[in-house]
Design an enzyme around this catalytic site. Structure first.
Site, PDB file in Angstrom:
ATOM      1  N   THR A  12       0.849  -1.190   0.000  1.00 55.88           N
ATOM      2  CA  THR A  12       0.000   0.000   0.000  1.00 55.88           C
ATOM      3  C   THR A  12       0.887   1.244   0.000  1.00 55.88           C
ATOM      4  OG1 THR A  12      -0.185   0.233   2.415  1.00 55.88           O
ATOM      5  CG2 THR A  12      -1.747  -1.264   1.318  1.00 55.88           C
ATOM      6  N   GLY A  13       0.413   2.292  -0.640  1.00 51.68           N
ATOM      7  CA  GLY A  13       1.257   3.469  -0.796  1.00 51.68           C
ATOM      8  C   GLY A  13       2.496   3.130  -1.605  1.00 51.68           C
ATOM      9  N   GLY A  14       2.310   2.302  -2.624  1.00 51.94           N
ATOM     10  CA  GLY A  14       3.441   1.803  -3.402  1.00 51.94           C
ATOM     11  C   GLY A  14       3.834   2.674  -4.571  1.00 51.94           C
ATOM     12  N   SER A  16       5.309   5.777  -4.287  1.00 54.21           N
ATOM     13  CA  SER A  16       6.406   6.704  -4.025  1.00 54.21           C
ATOM     14  C   SER A  16       7.162   6.270  -2.785  1.00 54.21           C
ATOM     15  CB  SER A  16       5.891   8.144  -3.840  1.00 54.21           C
ATOM     16  OG  SER A  16       5.123   8.251  -2.649  1.00 54.21           O
ATOM     17  N   GLY A  17       8.347   6.881  -2.578  1.00 58.32           N
ATOM     18  CA  GLY A  17       9.094   6.712  -1.352  1.00 58.32           C
ATOM     19  C   GLY A  17       9.417   5.274  -0.989  1.00 58.32           C
ATOM     20  N   ILE A  18       9.269   4.959   0.293  1.00 54.65           N
ATOM     21  CA  ILE A  18       9.600   3.623   0.786  1.00 54.65           C
ATOM     22  C   ILE A  18       8.724   2.561   0.128  1.00 54.65           C
ATOM     23  CG2 ILE A  18       9.572   2.151   2.849  1.00 54.65           C
ATOM     24  CD1 ILE A  18      10.319   4.668   4.474  1.00 54.65           C
ATOM     25  N   GLY A  19       7.447   2.877  -0.079  1.00 54.25           N
ATOM     26  CA  GLY A  19       6.552   1.910  -0.698  1.00 54.25           C
ATOM     27  C   GLY A  19       6.997   1.526  -2.093  1.00 54.25           C
ATOM     28  N   SER A 137       7.489   3.920  13.012  1.00 59.19           N
ATOM     29  CA  SER A 137       8.356   5.101  13.071  1.00 59.19           C
ATOM     30  C   SER A 137       9.056   5.137  14.417  1.00 59.19           C
ATOM     31  CB  SER A 137       7.559   6.391  12.886  1.00 59.19           C
ATOM     32  OG  SER A 137       8.382   7.528  13.114  1.00 59.19           O
ATOM     33  N   TYR A 150       1.199  12.203  15.574  1.00 58.34           N
ATOM     34  CA  TYR A 150       1.852  11.231  14.684  1.00 58.34           C
ATOM     35  C   TYR A 150       2.526  10.123  15.491  1.00 58.34           C
ATOM     36  CZ  TYR A 150       5.222   9.369  11.301  1.00 58.34           C
ATOM     37  OH  TYR A 150       5.981   8.544  10.503  1.00 58.34           O
TER      38      TYR A 150
END
Length: 249
Positions: A12-14, A16-19, A137, A150
């Site tokens: 999921t959230g694939g 950009s970034g870490i995903g 995190s 957060y």
């Protein structure tokens, strides 16, 4: 031999970034990768980097209805899952006096409620031996100013990893969490800070990292793959911190 050959992996959230880094790493190891995100254009760009068998689905990780819809779509395509990386999340740096209910709800809905109900919806699709990794995190362990909401959301995620591990073990599935420290990703551009404040914050954070630099998405992705592979079969309900020593030294 590629560790994920003939395996199906959801990130999921694939887009950009870490995903995206994790999705690319899974694909390089032979996996058929399904990525989700809210933006169709960036999803398609990401999918193009993952090979012909990759699937990109527009999906909002904060909506319970979308969690059920994603599970239904995977079922309709005849897909079962060998690994899941629940990476989608939001971060905002906001001082206590400026936090309102809308901000609280947005962060907790995306970072806690979303992953919880996504796991609930996907549980019937997990093959024996499947691995779920949630993106946490180090803020859950540090008293960093302006991160109260957060950090609390990520602390909740770490708790869920332990309890859901116990619930899913009878299904043959493992749940773990990777907690990155500062990583150079587009997420930092979405913290709600102007350019000068963002640069000052980044410099302040960098000075607290013993390695003297931000991590890379690829470094976090490597840990995600380790937790998702059979080589880590004895790791259950555990948090792995990857922060350049920031919270450890």
């Amino acid at each position: 031999m590629k560790r994920f050959q003939d395996k199906t992996v959801l990130v999921t959230g694939g887009n950009s970034g870490i995903g995206l880094a994790a999705a690319q790493a899974f694909a390089a190891e032979g996996a058929r990768v399904v990525i989700t995100g809210r933006d169709a254009a960036t999803l398609e760009q990401a999918r193009a980097t993952l090979g012909a068998n990759a699937i990109a689905l527009v999906n909002d990780a904060s909506r319970i209805g979308d969690a059920a819809a994603l599970a239904a779509e995977l079922t309709a395509r005849g897909l079962r899952l060998d690994a899941v990386f629940l990476n989608a999340g939001v971060a905002k740096l906001v001082p206590l006096e400026q936090v309102d209910e809308a901000l609280w709800d947005r962060i907790f809905t995306t970072n806690v409620k979303g992953p919880y109900f996504q796991i609930q919806a996907l549980a019937p699709l997990l093959d024996p031996g499947a691995s779920i990794v949630i993106n946490g995190s180090i803020n859950a362990h540090m008293g960093m100013p302006d991160t109260s909401v957060y950090a609390a959301s990520k602390a909740a995620v770490i708790s869920l990893v332990r309890t859901l591990s116990a619930e899913l073990l009878p299904r043959g599935a493992r749940v773990n969490v990777v907690s990155p420290g500062p990583v150079a990703t587009p997420l930092y551009d979405r913290l709600g800070l102007d350019k000068s404040a963002l640069e000052a914050t980044a410099a302040h954070i960098k000075n607290q990292i013993p390695l003297g630099r931000f991590g890379t998405p690829e470094e976090i992705a490597a840990t995600v793959l380790h937790l998702s592979a059979r080589e880590s079969a004895f790791i259950v309900g555990t948090e792995i911190i990857a922060d350049g020593g920031m919270s450890q030294l």
